[in-house]
Design a protein around this motif. Structure first.
Motif, PDB file in Angstrom:
ATOM      1  N   TYR A   1       0.861  -1.379  -0.123  1.00 54.96           N
ATOM      2  CA  TYR A   1      -0.178  -0.011  -0.097  1.00 54.96           C
ATOM      3  C   TYR A   1       1.095   1.324  -0.092  1.00 54.96           C
ATOM      4  CZ  TYR A   1      -3.588   3.144   1.533  1.00 54.96           C
ATOM      5  OH  TYR A   1      -4.603   3.906   1.723  1.00 54.96           O
TER       6      TYR A   1
ATOM      7  N   VAL B   1       2.581   1.969  -3.387  1.00 56.21           N
ATOM      8  CA  VAL B   1       1.255   2.687  -4.336  1.00 56.21           C
ATOM      9  C   VAL B   1       1.355   4.084  -3.881  1.00 56.21           C
ATOM     10  CG1 VAL B   1      -0.886   2.605  -5.201  1.00 56.21           C
ATOM     11  CG2 VAL B   1       0.360   0.591  -4.874  1.00 56.21           C
TER      12      VAL B   1
ATOM     13  N   LYS C   1      -8.378  11.169  -5.115  1.00 62.02           N
ATOM     14  CA  LYS C   1      -8.689   9.909  -4.055  1.00 62.02           C
ATOM     15  C   LYS C   1      -9.807  10.183  -3.529  1.00 62.02           C
ATOM     16  CE  LYS C   1      -6.794   7.846  -0.149  1.00 62.02           C
ATOM     17  NZ  LYS C   1      -7.397   8.725   0.999  1.00 62.02           N
TER      18      LYS C   1
ATOM     19  N   ILE D   1     -12.789   9.630  -5.670  1.00 59.71           N
ATOM     20  CA  ILE D   1     -13.068   8.185  -5.874  1.00 59.71           C
ATOM     21  C   ILE D   1     -13.870   7.512  -4.671  1.00 59.71           C
ATOM     22  CG2 ILE D   1     -12.072   6.001  -6.488  1.00 59.71           C
ATOM     23  CD1 ILE D   1      -9.676   7.483  -7.791  1.00 59.71           C
ATOM     24  N   GLU D   2     -13.262   8.002  -3.348  1.00 61.95           N
ATOM     25  CA  GLU D   2     -13.936   7.411  -2.500  1.00 61.95           C
ATOM     26  C   GLU D   2     -15.562   7.877  -2.067  1.00 61.95           C
ATOM     27  OE1 GLU D   2     -11.169   8.181   0.763  1.00 61.95           O
ATOM     28  OE2 GLU D   2      -9.946   6.341   0.386  1.00 61.95           O
TER      29      GLU D   2
ATOM     30  N   GLN E   1     -17.161   5.488  -4.663  1.00 62.15           N
ATOM     31  CA  GLN E   1     -17.331   4.458  -4.352  1.00 62.15           C
ATOM     32  C   GLN E   1     -18.402   4.138  -3.127  1.00 62.15           C
ATOM     33  OE1 GLN E   1     -13.286   3.552  -2.709  1.00 62.15           O
ATOM     34  NE2 GLN E   1     -12.730   2.638  -4.744  1.00 62.15           N
TER      35      GLN E   1
ATOM     36  N   ASP F   1     -12.764   1.927 -11.226  1.00 61.92           N
ATOM     37  CA  ASP F   1     -12.563   1.860  -9.613  1.00 61.92           C
ATOM     38  C   ASP F   1     -13.469   2.154  -8.753  1.00 61.92           C
ATOM     39  OD1 ASP F   1     -13.096   4.454 -10.615  1.00 61.92           O
ATOM     40  OD2 ASP F   1     -11.082   5.219 -10.157  1.00 61.92           O
TER      41      ASP F   1
ATOM     42  N   THR G   1     -13.364  -5.010  -7.862  1.00 55.41           N
ATOM     43  CA  THR G   1     -13.191  -5.540  -6.454  1.00 55.41           C
ATOM     44  C   THR G   1     -14.108  -6.611  -6.197  1.00 55.41           C
ATOM     45  OG1 THR G   1     -12.344  -3.229  -5.621  1.00 55.41           O
ATOM     46  CG2 THR G   1     -13.461  -4.621  -4.112  1.00 55.41           C
TER      47      THR G   1
ATOM     48  N   LEU H   1     -11.192  -1.602  -2.287  1.00 53.08           N
ATOM     49  CA  LEU H   1     -11.642  -0.373  -2.558  1.00 53.08           C
ATOM     50  C   LEU H   1     -10.693   0.654  -2.328  1.00 53.08           C
ATOM     51  CD1 LEU H   1     -15.548  -0.433  -1.818  1.00 53.08           C
ATOM     52  CD2 LEU H   1     -14.414  -0.404  -4.208  1.00 53.08           C
ATOM     53  N   ARG H   2     -10.051   0.885  -1.065  1.00 50.64           N
ATOM     54  CA  ARG H   2      -9.409   1.768  -0.604  1.00 50.64           C
ATOM     55  C   ARG H   2      -7.911   1.789  -1.427  1.00 50.64           C
ATOM     56  NH1 ARG H   2      -6.871   1.353   5.741  1.00 50.64           N
ATOM     57  NH2 ARG H   2      -5.821   3.471   5.842  1.00 50.64           N
ATOM     58  N   TYR H   3      -7.501   0.434  -1.841  1.00 50.14           N
ATOM     59  CA  TYR H   3      -6.235   0.211  -2.369  1.00 50.14           C
ATOM     60  C   TYR H   3      -6.514   0.701  -3.964  1.00 50.14           C
ATOM     61  CZ  TYR H   3      -2.109  -2.062  -4.603  1.00 50.14           C
ATOM     62  OH  TYR H   3      -1.204  -2.453  -5.318  1.00 50.14           O
TER      63      TYR H   3
ATOM     64  N   GLY I   1      -8.622   3.305  -4.851  1.00 51.77           N
ATOM     65  CA  GLY I   1      -8.686   4.754  -4.762  1.00 51.77           C
ATOM     66  C   GLY I   1      -7.333   5.274  -4.874  1.00 51.77           C
TER      67      GLY I   1
END
Lengths: 279, 279, 279, 279, 279, 279
Positions: free
Chosen positions: C247, C250, E97, E100-101, E104, E159, E164, F245-247, F249
């Protein structure tokens, strides 16, 4: 022992190897070539059956290591070269990710090493010094050690392992966060108080002595028992109790098939010093 | 209370059970039959609604327990018998794995016990003493306690739970590794400093007193609240924060449907001593 | 800064926000409306690019917070209303679970906040005080702080986060269990000894001063570096070392594409104070 | 073979045990006493070195099992008795949780059994039939099998393992959810199409024949190889690839120390039928 | 039912809600405002006690949804605005980020919804169509459905959840990878064969009919049983069997305290249609 | 392309590499030297920016690979040599574990390869053939493929990855267990039915053609999008939905900073063939 360009390796005691980061004129600061060789050193010791315990220190009196050689990194490091190839954000990221993973994997060789590693922290211990030492099994500090998770001060989060391992190495998350967020320098006594190091000695020489003594002690024990203990403790850190008990049961179903148990018990009864087959 | 062959159980205070390992002439060392009975003891107390807190100690002044009765184990223990049946490495391993898992599961009964367990460490506390005490909820030491993860000295890695739980019980991984790899004896003050025990008292009697006082305090509280707290803390140790919050929410959706909340609040307001229904 | 009903927010220093729980006449005790607003406060600060560090304290001298306003909760809180709707155990549980999850999520906004939060514990710090403060990054205590995981005393297990996070915040599981099971009040020095807080100051004023100083220091650093460090440390707490290294790799593949690195390095060399773009 | 009250056990082929649920007049429906004995059956077979493969079916032609004997459960089952003891929601929950966990653990004995278990689904296969069969290793259906995750129809979610294991046994989550949410009956062909069963045979007799043939085949192989394969596949289901590779490496470091490898290879070369030492 | 700007909600059957994505003139393509409202829709239905099952479809005959409204996204979407604010790679990443979160989390509201959601895939089902439908519990396709994990064709990896969840929704990883890497369009029959959908109907009308029938069936069952089943299945997907059994035991310790069990059983015996209290 | 001793590498199409296992006279069976070189092949292709998709097959018509060269392994393989060094069970285990881990890591290079790998299964595909092909992203079979998890037939459990990955690659656990426990040979159609392969073609030539066509298609897409998709899907397999999902993002916060998005979109609109910068 094999000879290396940036590291001194010798065997001061039976079954004990001593590794020194050997660039004292630059405070033992690391550049690309060095961490690649660092991995070779520890991968080799890991399977060297003449070694049962390892002491890691920095050459010279001034520093364990001052961390990344920032100057070299900014001039011509791989990271720099890679980033220069493209202006595309995603492609830069891909290259950087590869470099970080290689770097992480080189330093992790201390943790993966099958033999226990005792790290002596002395003088300047900045940045990478903590990435490396959190991979070691036991940490001993000299009173003059000046430690810092320095990365924030150069505009980045420590990514070679300090942030990942430190919360599992030290029990006070408040302290871990404070020193990681602030890059504040902390000394040996503070490191002892929070449990980052196990012992503090008045100077580097005394700290080395304590480390050698501990290494000699570990080297005198059953290598099956010692190496199994390291492996199971590292497994426990990252797994639930149930999963780790299961792993331990399987591990010992093989490990108990050793003559070390009988030898160790007999020596205990007869008050003699046991000898164990190589591993 | 029920009567057992190797353990003394009594109820010195309302809702408080006291379990003593009762083989003092052999320093309370364990053999196969004992750990099987040990599990029966704690499984029984776990669902005994007359018990709300448990104190665990060793009978006699010399030892909490010296660990595995090595002599008995080498003569005719199950492990030995099993290993003797075959010379095939894989089959030996299968038998050993079964034995280790049984042994692990017996000791884990302290952790699984729904009631909180306070462990008093005194005198010799070697090997299995640590497997057992890391399963307990709270540890109190007598000043004379001599503790050691002794297994390395008999040629093996501790496999009944010490290596698995210790890194989650004590915050200094450097210390945990040092004492586990070296089998070094450590004392009560050191145990307090690193957080392995919560209190140190000058002798066994005083430590027992402190444990009884704490047990009495826990036994006076809502059993729903106390037992829920033990369960949720044990869950938290092995799970992510997100997963543990989810589990806690579900747990309390049932646990809050108790009259204990009202009784506890009313007692708080009226300054009276609440009574709670059995659990 | 925005203005809130139950919280005082100001900006005493550049890039530093100060949040005060503002119900001093009731010892800053919380009721439903307050924790919903609490989340708004921290969600807003989280993305406010004029804020780089946050200090959290209670208004007045008597308490950080006495926890849940039990009186209000028992009279007309959501939980009460919900439970009153039905006598069906499963339906009551469903409603309670929803309420607990909302409550958990409001308090967790401190942990999710992208900016570091320094919590000053002073005066009465009961129940919810610990749920909140374990979400913060760094804890500083005033000498007069009286802390307690008080929930057991009102017949329930703490379910808003204390039991979940405390074992990952403090290294001594024996201590954590003891204070959680007993609801015992503990003071600032004990909190420092076990690593729950990083510093103890003689009174609230001095503790506030230390917190502000630390906040100012963090606010002077690269926000990319500081915020990345918080995120990676929180990730590390809940993941294996391998997963966390992946993590981190990335994360930094993007984060290193910042001008902060060059600015920070240049300032280091030139001994100037760097300025960083907003984040 | 040992004799049981509610189960028929015999050994129709060398190293092959056949277990029949033996309450055909009640469609093999289960009550408390039965699942406790069920665990004894499988725990015993698990370590019986004369057994290398197990076939599980229901006695009689009408049902594998119709599931829980609802009548008995509502009249005097443990669950009922327990719930009657108290009206306190939290205490009822505590008792129910204990009962569910016991029940789960009894059924899981099929999964924990070291020997592979082939389950023949025939006639009525409701509720518990799926909890049991998802624990088995291989499922074969008779064309007359009528399967249903029936629990929703009696007002509850399946809690003995079906919901937990089914998503890991069948690849279509849409199908799993549909049949679990609706309690819809599905037949053998549908079960084959979604991968719940491996084979469908025209009637129970043919399905039994196929199961026996498969059991005989597995029983003719190296027991080290077969039992290791079951264990590693079950581990893989619940772990990451990295964690499972690590476990497999440790497992085989012991398992490869068997003479079975040489015996199996030699037989392969010489086209003879190998014999293997008991396990 | 409440009225929304981009979604049509009605209640065609008792306890059954029908949600339609309502932008048919643009093939039901989504933009920022829509997914924020989408979350409101499902969060509201989740706790609406007049709803026990939900059907989700696209308005009009041409598309379930064509995915992200790329034109709108490139012109003035939040993502675009955010990226425009800065050229600093790390700061762009931070903003992205966050976006995206949020995105999601809006789509995940279908998965988090306490009531089962049946998704009807018809016409164009590109990109976001799969993110949404993998969150649903059951998928039914119309024969004209054209599905594609389309993101690769616009230069990015999906994403919002498809990548996922898809490997946990469909059992063939080879197929999942092929369609995800290639963005290849696949039809209803293929979707049925690999288990992505549970049923295929000849046109949208028939698929809607089948979905309504299933919804009506689920709505006629105990809501405690149905909602518990959804929750436990979703928990199982992400957890080990051991962890999920533990969670299930705790869940049902509350859920079994419902009158639904008795009502359902009585109706079963008396062949009447049970009524259940709202949830 | 680089030249290797045991593998043929060429570039039949732009950005497409073809790797052939090149020991056809021995049915492409592997020995130590080969798997070490295999890793070099894939590690090299992984970072070769002229490669965007890889096809893997066996040279000759008879076999993809017959697996481990058992004869060579029994004569002088590393495993054999290692085991010969000592009779101590624990030491043998230590050596074997090292060998297994090296072997596992060599084969895993296919999974770790940043570029998608399409595996063509044809002719004999035994043992190692499945370890390798489960690491690949997409599997295509020739009608003549004869597949078997053959290890049980030589007295051991498959330990190079088949048992670990197969349950995550194929949705029917009953089928996976049956073929793994029995070592039964299965053909292409069966492999397609259970989802192990994505396509079956009538012979090797047709299968190669289909693989090349797919590779060409993947190679024509944005390499950022394709490689991100592989990485995120592999992450998803081993992680919870929330964690993945966290990864994702974080991953896309960097990956979206690419010109590929604009290039791909523009080409979509203009119906032209996009070109993408190397990666």
């Amino acid at each position: 022992m094999a000879s290396y360009k940036h590291f001194l390796i010798d065997k001061p005691l039976p079954y004990v190897a001593h590794v020194q980061i050997n660039r004292p004129q630059k405070l033992n600061a690391f550049f690309d070539e060095m961490w690649l060789e660092f991995k070779v050193v520890f991968d080799t010791l890991s399977i060297d059956s003449d070694v049962r315990a390892i002491v890691l220190s920095g050459a010279g009196d001034r520093a364990f290591t001052a961390g990344l050689d920032v100057q070299k990194a900014s001039q011509g490091g791989l990271l720099k070269q890679a980033a220069d190839k493209t202006t595309d954000g995603a492609r830069k990221a891909a290259v950087m990710k590869r470099e970080i993973e290689t770097f992480q994997s080189c330093i992790a060789s201390v943790e993966k090493c099958e033999k226990p590693v005792i790290c002596v922290l002395h003088g300047i211990c900045f940045g990478l010094a903590l990435d490396i030492s959190t991979c070691a099994d036991v940490r001993i500090a000299s009173a003059d050690a000046k430690m810092s998770i320095k990365e924030v001060d150069i505009g980045l989060a420590a990514d070679i392992g300090t942030l990942t391992r430190m919360p599992k190495v030290v029990g006070s998350f408040s302290w871990v966060k404070e020193v990681a967020l602030s890059a504040r320098v902390f000394g040996a006594e503070e490191a002892l108080r929070v449990g980052f190091v196990s012992q503090v000695k008045e100077n580097k020489a005394k700290a080395m002595e304590a480390a050698m003594e501990m290494a000699a002690l570990l080297a005198s024990k059953s290598p099956v028992a010692v190496q199994s203990t390291k492996e199971i403790l590292n497994h426990a850190r990252d797994n639930t109790v149930a999963s780790s008990l299961r792993y331990t049961g399987v591990w010992n179903s093989a490990a108990l098939q050793t003559s070390d148990v009988e030898r160790a018990m007999m020596s205990g009864i007869k008050k003699t010093r046991p000898t164990f087959e190589k591993l």
